[in-house]
Design a protein around this motif. Structure first.
Motif, PDB file in Angstrom:
ATOM      1  N   VAL A  17      85.285 -19.748-142.027  1.00  0.00           N
ATOM      2  CA  VAL A  17      85.197 -18.909-143.224  1.00  0.00           C
ATOM      3  C   VAL A  17      83.925 -19.319-143.965  1.00  0.00           C
ATOM      4  N   LEU A  18      82.978 -18.389-144.092  1.00  0.00           N
ATOM      5  CA  LEU A  18      81.655 -18.693-144.616  1.00  0.00           C
ATOM      6  C   LEU A  18      81.416 -18.002-145.947  1.00  0.00           C
ATOM      7  N   ALA A  19      80.776 -18.703-146.851  1.00  0.00           N
ATOM      8  CA  ALA A  19      80.373 -18.096-148.118  1.00  0.00           C
ATOM      9  C   ALA A  19      79.052 -17.360-147.922  1.00  0.00           C
ATOM     10  N   LYS A  20      78.876 -16.290-148.655  1.00  0.00           N
ATOM     11  CA  LYS A  20      77.625 -15.530-148.570  1.00  0.00           C
ATOM     12  C   LYS A  20      76.593 -16.189-149.479  1.00  0.00           C
ATOM     13  N   THR A  21      75.963 -17.228-148.961  1.00  0.00           N
ATOM     14  CA  THR A  21      75.007 -18.005-149.738  1.00  0.00           C
ATOM     15  C   THR A  21      73.570 -17.520-149.563  1.00  0.00           C
ATOM     16  N   LEU A  22      73.387 -16.517-148.739  1.00  0.00           N
ATOM     17  CA  LEU A  22      72.073 -15.900-148.541  1.00  0.00           C
ATOM     18  C   LEU A  22      72.158 -14.436-148.940  1.00  0.00           C
ATOM     19  N   PRO A  23      71.027 -13.797-149.251  1.00  0.00           N
ATOM     20  CA  PRO A  23      71.082 -12.417-149.769  1.00  0.00           C
ATOM     21  C   PRO A  23      71.752 -11.421-148.829  1.00  0.00           C
ATOM     22  N   ARG A  24      71.560 -11.607-147.519  1.00  0.00           N
ATOM     23  CA  ARG A  24      72.084 -10.629-146.560  1.00  0.00           C
ATOM     24  C   ARG A  24      73.159 -11.255-145.687  1.00  0.00           C
ATOM     25  N   THR A  25      74.186 -10.479-145.393  1.00  0.00           N
ATOM     26  CA  THR A  25      75.248 -10.941-144.495  1.00  0.00           C
ATOM     27  C   THR A  25      74.677 -11.326-143.137  1.00  0.00           C
ATOM     28  N   SER A  26      73.706 -10.558-142.658  1.00  0.00           N
ATOM     29  CA  SER A  26      73.096 -10.847-141.351  1.00  0.00           C
ATOM     30  C   SER A  26      72.436 -12.216-141.333  1.00  0.00           C
ATOM     31  N   ASP A  27      71.821 -12.631-142.455  1.00  0.00           N
ATOM     32  CA  ASP A  27      71.178 -13.952-142.512  1.00  0.00           C
ATOM     33  C   ASP A  27      72.213 -15.067-142.391  1.00  0.00           C
ATOM     34  N   LEU A  75      73.389 -15.129-138.688  1.00  0.00           N
ATOM     35  CA  LEU A  75      72.368 -15.688-137.790  1.00  0.00           C
ATOM     36  C   LEU A  75      72.246 -17.197-137.980  1.00  0.00           C
ATOM     37  N   ARG A  76      72.318 -17.653-139.223  1.00  0.00           N
ATOM     38  CA  ARG A  76      72.258 -19.102-139.481  1.00  0.00           C
ATOM     39  C   ARG A  76      73.462 -19.806-138.862  1.00  0.00           C
ATOM     40  N   HIS A  77      74.642 -19.193-138.988  1.00  0.00           N
ATOM     41  CA  HIS A  77      75.847 -19.789-138.407  1.00  0.00           C
ATOM     42  C   HIS A  77      75.742 -19.846-136.882  1.00  0.00           C
ATOM     43  N   ALA A  78      75.166 -18.810-136.282  1.00  0.00           N
ATOM     44  CA  ALA A  78      74.988 -18.813-134.826  1.00  0.00           C
ATOM     45  C   ALA A  78      74.069 -19.966-134.400  1.00  0.00           C
ATOM     46  N   MET A 109      70.583  -7.296-137.859  1.00  0.00           N
ATOM     47  CA  MET A 109      70.948  -8.160-136.743  1.00  0.00           C
ATOM     48  C   MET A 109      70.202  -7.768-135.474  1.00  0.00           C
ATOM     49  N   LEU A 110      70.189  -6.470-135.182  1.00  0.00           N
ATOM     50  CA  LEU A 110      69.536  -6.018-133.948  1.00  0.00           C
ATOM     51  C   LEU A 110      68.031  -6.216-133.999  1.00  0.00           C
ATOM     52  N   GLU A 111      67.481  -6.309-135.193  1.00  0.00           N
ATOM     53  CA  GLU A 111      66.037  -6.509-135.333  1.00  0.00           C
ATOM     54  C   GLU A 111      65.642  -7.980-135.286  1.00  0.00           C
ATOM     55  N   ASN A 112      66.499  -8.870-135.810  1.00  0.00           N
ATOM     56  CA  ASN A 112      66.085 -10.260-136.028  1.00  0.00           C
ATOM     57  C   ASN A 112      66.773 -11.289-135.142  1.00  0.00           C
ATOM     58  N   ALA A 113      67.812 -10.902-134.421  1.00  0.00           N
ATOM     59  CA  ALA A 113      68.549 -11.879-133.616  1.00  0.00           C
ATOM     60  C   ALA A 113      67.665 -12.461-132.507  1.00  0.00           C
TER      61      ALA A 113
END
Length: 279
Positions: free
Chosen positions: A221-231, A234-237, A267-271
């Motif tokens: 369970v992650l907090a949204k500590t970055l502006p975008r959910t995708s960020d 990606l950090r968790h990955a 996600m599809l752009e930055n992964a």
């Protein structure tokens, strides 16, 4: 369920080399049949030609695209000649605006479509049209491969993006063959709603469902500590050394995401690792 028919679409043999390698490796792993569609792109834009010239130029553009498709098919056949899997190669000619018809027809009868990233600096409208045709018209799951780091090794450590949406659940169901084969599956839940149906146990029901299929899962369970959910995802990955992300595609409209941005497009752009997605 297993992947028994895998499709990949090629418009440039050099650009798609890693894509074909990954599709071949996955077909071998799954004991699947691999279909490769080679498309020659007709760049005709009739509205920009002066009166009387369009018929001639249209025919020239079509002939050039047909030649490109033929050369591409020959190159792919030579590439596949020594492979020990079941495969078939076909070719077609299409304008960009009509490419969805050729792709979606085959995607409808495929268990998985493999393609490279459709967005980003080095991507173009052709890749975007192919991926969206497979997802929306073909209703097939798509495995998106990163451009910067071509790899055929993936699926050992998987992060599943879970937000209780229909799109996420569909992607997870379609990814079951990969999830069952993985050594590690992490269900990532970002900022779960405090009044949602899973408020007391975010990801718990999904974890139970997957465990009954023999999938070994953990829930983060992650907090949204970055502006975008995708960020955050990606950090968790990266933090979990994941080599594949499973997520639903486009819970908002494609038009909205194209103009305003959204989790799927970002996600599809930055992964930097493959993404398995479905709509």
């Amino acid at each position: 369920m297993t992947f028994k028919t895998i499709l990949t679409v090629v418009t440039d043999a050099e650009e798609a080399a890693g894509q074909v390698d990954a599709a071949v490796d996955l077909a071998r792993r799954e004991d699947a049949h691999l279909d490769i569609l080679c498309i020659g792109i007709d760049q005709t834009q009739v509205g920009f030609y002066y009166a009387g010239a369009s018929a001639i130029l249209t025919q020239e553009a079509f002939d050039r695209a047909r030649e490109d498709a033929g050369r591409l098919e020959q190159a792919i056949r030579e590439r596949m000649a020594a492979e020990d899997i079941r495969w078939a190669v076909d070719s077609a000619v299409s304008q960009i605006g009509a490419i969805g018809g050729a792709v979606s027809m085959l995607a409808r009868f495929s268990d998985l479509v493999v393609h490279r990233q459709p967005y980003g600096d080095s991507a173009g409208p052709v890749e975007e049209a192919i991926v969206e045709a497979a997802l929306f018209e073909g209703r097939a799951p798509v495995l998106i491969l990163p451009r910067k780091r071509a790899t055929i090794e993936f699926g050992k450590r998987i992060v599943v993006a879970w937000n209780q949406s229909d799109e996420a659940l569909k992607a997870i169901r379609r990814a079951l063959p990969l999830l069952k084969a993985a050594a590690f599956v992490d269900i990532a839940v970002i900022d779960p709603p405090t009044h949602g149906p899973e408020r007391s146990d975010p990801g718990g029901m999904l974890s139970q469902m997957l465990s009954r299929h023999g999938v070994r899962t953990e829930v983060s369970v992650l907090a949204k500590t970055l502006p975008r959910t995708s960020d955050v995802l990606l950090r968790h990955a990266r933090d979990t050394a994941a080599d594949l992300i499973v997520m639903g595609a486009y819970s908002h409209s494609r038009f909205r995401e194209a103009i305003l941005g959204g989790t799927t497009r970002n996600m599809l752009e930055n992964a930097e690792i493959p993404i398995f997605t479905a709509h």
